[in-house]
Design a protein around this motif. Structure first.
Motif, PDB file in Angstrom:
ATOM      1  N   ARG A 219      61.913  83.091  48.482  1.00  0.00           N
ATOM      2  CA  ARG A 219      60.999  82.139  48.652  1.00  0.00           C
ATOM      3  C   ARG A 219      61.951  80.581  49.087  1.00  0.00           C
ATOM      4  O   ARG A 219      61.552  79.916  49.911  1.00  0.00           O
ATOM      5  CB  ARG A 219      60.401  81.604  47.559  1.00  0.00           C
ATOM      6  N   ASP A 224      61.165  76.862  50.635  1.00  0.00           N
ATOM      7  CA  ASP A 224      60.542  76.361  49.254  1.00  0.00           C
ATOM      8  C   ASP A 224      61.583  75.422  48.605  1.00  0.00           C
ATOM      9  O   ASP A 224      62.910  75.755  48.852  1.00  0.00           O
ATOM     10  CB  ASP A 224      60.054  77.440  48.376  1.00  0.00           C
ATOM     11  N   GLN A 228      59.327  75.131  43.512  1.00  0.00           N
ATOM     12  CA  GLN A 228      58.224  75.772  44.325  1.00  0.00           C
ATOM     13  C   GLN A 228      58.625  77.324  44.246  1.00  0.00           C
ATOM     14  O   GLN A 228      57.724  78.211  44.274  1.00  0.00           O
ATOM     15  CB  GLN A 228      57.948  75.278  45.782  1.00  0.00           C
TER      16      GLN A 228
END
Length: 262
Positions: A219, A224, A228
């Motif tokens: 991620r 991100d 997040q």
């Protein structure tokens, strides 16, 4: 091109943890997984029957081969086995301009040692300062800092102790607590992000730590922020735990492909 994400870790011949779990998680999250193998294990659902560490030169050569040609958008480290390997990996990471997720693997799900005790000081002094995010479980927090967590109320103290060793963020995983939800704490010392998920009555949890750290790295590679990425990784690993399955006579793996089977 999918974002290239590198795992530096050991092999699990049973396919539930280690490099194998890392690559499965990365594929499930849409990035291109690459690997630098640090050790080979003979491992199954019952435990680890043998470990063979690779030479430092082999680890360096794998890293340079991949990074110099393909590049890297994020790195995840797992089982590093010994002090020389920890030091070599920390040196290689110092020149990488990409987020680094350090999973300071000390023992397997079955309680088998995966890190020489003599390497702990190198993890503290050299590896953790290279981490964008460190993802210790409660046993690893105790091993690295001496802080023992008995309840979620102890997680901030544990996180502060790990942050003092140099990572920019720490995600202390509270999954080894036995009561209530599975609670993790992500913090950089200035802000706290509490990650909660239902605790599933499933004993087949082999590879959870590797999977979470790999999902977090994936991620981050996709752009991100750390909070997040941590929330997305927590959601992914929670689903993988819920779908964990029997494999062999012992502790089975989580299901890295659970989203495709929903």
């Amino acid at each position: 091109m999918p974002a290239p994400v590198l795992s530096i870790a050991g092999s699990d011949s049973g396919g539930g943890a280690g490099i194998q779990a890392d690559l499965k998680a990365m594929a499930a999250l849409g990035v291109h997984g690459m690997s630098v193998l640090t050790a080979v294990t003979a491992q199954n659902s019952l435990g680890v029957q043998g470990i063979w560490e690779l030479p430092v030169a082999a680890v360096r050569a794998q890293f340079r081969s991949v990074v110099d040609d393909i590049g890297v958008a994020a790195v995840k480290t797992g089982m590093l086995a010994s002090a020389p390997l920890v030091s070599a990996v920390a040196e290689l990471l110092a020149a990488v301009d990409a987020p680094v997720v350090v999973d300071p693997v000390g023992v397997s799900k079955h309680g088998d040692a995966l890190l020489d005790p003599a390497a702990l000081d190198a993890v503290r002094r050299e590896l953790l300062p290279a981490a964008t995010v460190a993802t210790p479980n409660l046993d690893e927090v105790a091993q690295l800092t001496g802080v023992r967590v008995e309840s979620p109320a102890d997680l901030p103290r544990a996180a502060r102790a790990v942050l003092a060793l140099g990572p920019r963020w720490v995600l202390v995983k509270g999954g080894h607590l036995t009561a209530g939800d599975a609670v993790d704490l992500l913090t950089d010392g200035a802000s706290e992000h509490w990650l909660r998920a239902p605790r599933h009555p499933n004993r087949h949890t082999h590879g959870t730590g590797c999977t979470l750290a790999s999902a977090l790295a994936a991620r981050l590679a996709l752009g991100d922020t750390v909070p997040q990425a941590a929330r997305a990784a927590k959601e992914y690993v929670t689903g993988a735990i819920a779908a964990g399955f029997t494999l062999g006579a012992g502790i089975g793996p989580v299901d890295h492909g659970w989203r495709g089977r929903g």
